[in-house]
Enzyme design. Structure first.
Site, PDB file in Angstrom:
ATOM      1  N   HIS A   1      62.060  53.711 -18.817  1.00  0.00           N
ATOM      2  CA  HIS A   1      60.825  54.331 -19.298  1.00  0.00           C
ATOM      3  C   HIS A   1      60.877  55.838 -19.085  1.00  0.00           C
ATOM      4  CE1 HIS A   1      59.365  50.253 -19.168  1.00  0.00           C
ATOM      5  NE2 HIS A   1      58.209  50.626 -19.672  1.00  0.00           N
ATOM      6  N   SER A   2      61.676  56.243 -18.102  1.00  0.00           N
ATOM      7  CA  SER A   2      61.708  57.658 -17.731  1.00  0.00           C
ATOM      8  C   SER A   2      63.004  58.322 -18.192  1.00  0.00           C
ATOM      9  CB  SER A   2      61.572  57.774 -16.212  1.00  0.00           C
ATOM     10  OG  SER A   2      62.122  58.985 -15.762  1.00  0.00           O
TER      11      SER A   2
END
Lengths: 207, 128
Positions: free
Chosen positions: B9-10
């Site tokens: 997600h990052s």
């Protein structure tokens, strides 16, 4: 009866509703999740609206497939692959159709829910969108089997989905980010179930 | 060599995991697919597809993911690349990435890696 123009109207109405409820859905998700549900859906449907005119001259199936692909590509959170798969599966069922009967709609909704279960490896009772959608489908299918028109059947579906959203307050999340909270997820309504309810409500309004 | 894609997600986490894996295996074909296209938190179909293409060869590509939509979005990317040799591997992300990178430069096949990666679950920080 649902035709391509009405389907496009529904998509526009859902996009507007997601924009309007963006902060509320995000707030619900802040309480038990990663706080991105409203933001993600608003972004996803904004991307859908950009492409919608391209699909308006095609059939309902192609339109729904396009919607699904845009959601997969632009939402960014779990609701992207989940709703994306749902719309694509519904699109497969309505492939080549410019008009969909109540029975066609029920078949598409059944496929959409199957897609969500497959993608999320989830079932009812895990505090997810399925807790709104599964009872909604059941109510819709029963109404359609009893000879109801699509709008009337969808009204029943909305009522069942509302109860489903309330039900999510009473159960512990076992899927998704909320499952990390365990019992602390009790008392909170599920953001995914809530956004599913909003989509069904917009369908009724547009019919 | 088997290509390795790190999905997170990052953007920073994916890039960081690739960085750590490169310490051990500078020559391994690694690609990061973190965050959305504008760098926000989330998983991007386009970034994952591009990362797989970047490290793809006939040896195939192993995709390692963090959680949630990273797994589901990768699943759709892999389904759409049905003619390509791409496998999603379930493992602790950092330990699995280091293991995969080292094994890739050692000439492991994708099928062998799919089995070997399970050892990453047994990497303990402390003796039991």
């Amino acid at each position: 009866m649902l035709d391509t123009a009405k389907a496009a109207g529904i998509i526009r109405a859902i996009a507007a509703r997601m924009e309007a409820e963006k902060d509320f859905l995000t707030q619900l998700d802040n309480e038990i999740g990663d706080g991105d549900h409203g933001i993600n859906l608003e972004r996803g449907f904004k991307a859908v609206l950009e492409k919608l005119p391209e699909w308006e001259n095609s059939d309902i199936g192609a339109m729904l497939k396009g919607v699904g692909m845009q959601l997969v590509s632009h939402v960014g959170g779990a609701s992207g692959p989940l709703y994306g798969t749902a719309f694509m599966k519904a699109g497969n069922v309505l492939k080549g159709k410019n008009e969909a009967s109540a029975a066609d709609f029920a078949a598409a909704m059944e496929a959409a829910i199957g897609g969500i279960k497959m993608r999320g490896k989830s079932e009812m009772g895990e505090k997810t969108m399925l807790d709104a959608l599964c009872p909604a489908y059941k109510a819709l299918a029963e109404a359609v089997d009893g000879g109801a028109e699509l709008k009337e059947a969808l009204e029943k579906a909305v009522a069942a989905a509302k109860e489903g959203v309330e039900y999510t307050k009473t159960i512990i999340a076992t899927k998704g980010r909320a499952s990390y909270l365990g019992e602390r997820s009790l008392g909170h309504q599920d953001p995914g179930a809530t956004s599913s309810l909003y989509m069904l409500e917009e369908m009724v309004k547009c019919l | 060599m088997v290509g390795i894609v790190i999905v997170s997600h990052s953007e920073k986490l994916a890039a960081g995991v690739v960085e750590i894996a490169r310490m051990m295996a500078p020559d391994a074909p690694l690609a990061a697919a973190g965050g959305l296209e504008d760098g926000e938190l989330g998983t991007s179909y386009a970034r994952i597809s591009a990362a797989v293409e970047e490290v793809y060869s006939e040896d195939g590509v192993a995709v390692l993911m963090d959680m949630g939509s990273a797994v589901m979005t990768t699943e759709i990317v892999v389904e759409d690349m049905e003619d390509k040799k791409v496998m999603m591997l379930d493992c602790p992300l950092v330990e699995g990435a280091v293991l995969a990178a080292v094994e890739s430069t050692g000439g492991i096949t994708l099928e062998e890696l799919a089995v070997k990666i399970k050892e990453a679950y047994n990497v303990r920080k402390f003796p039991e």
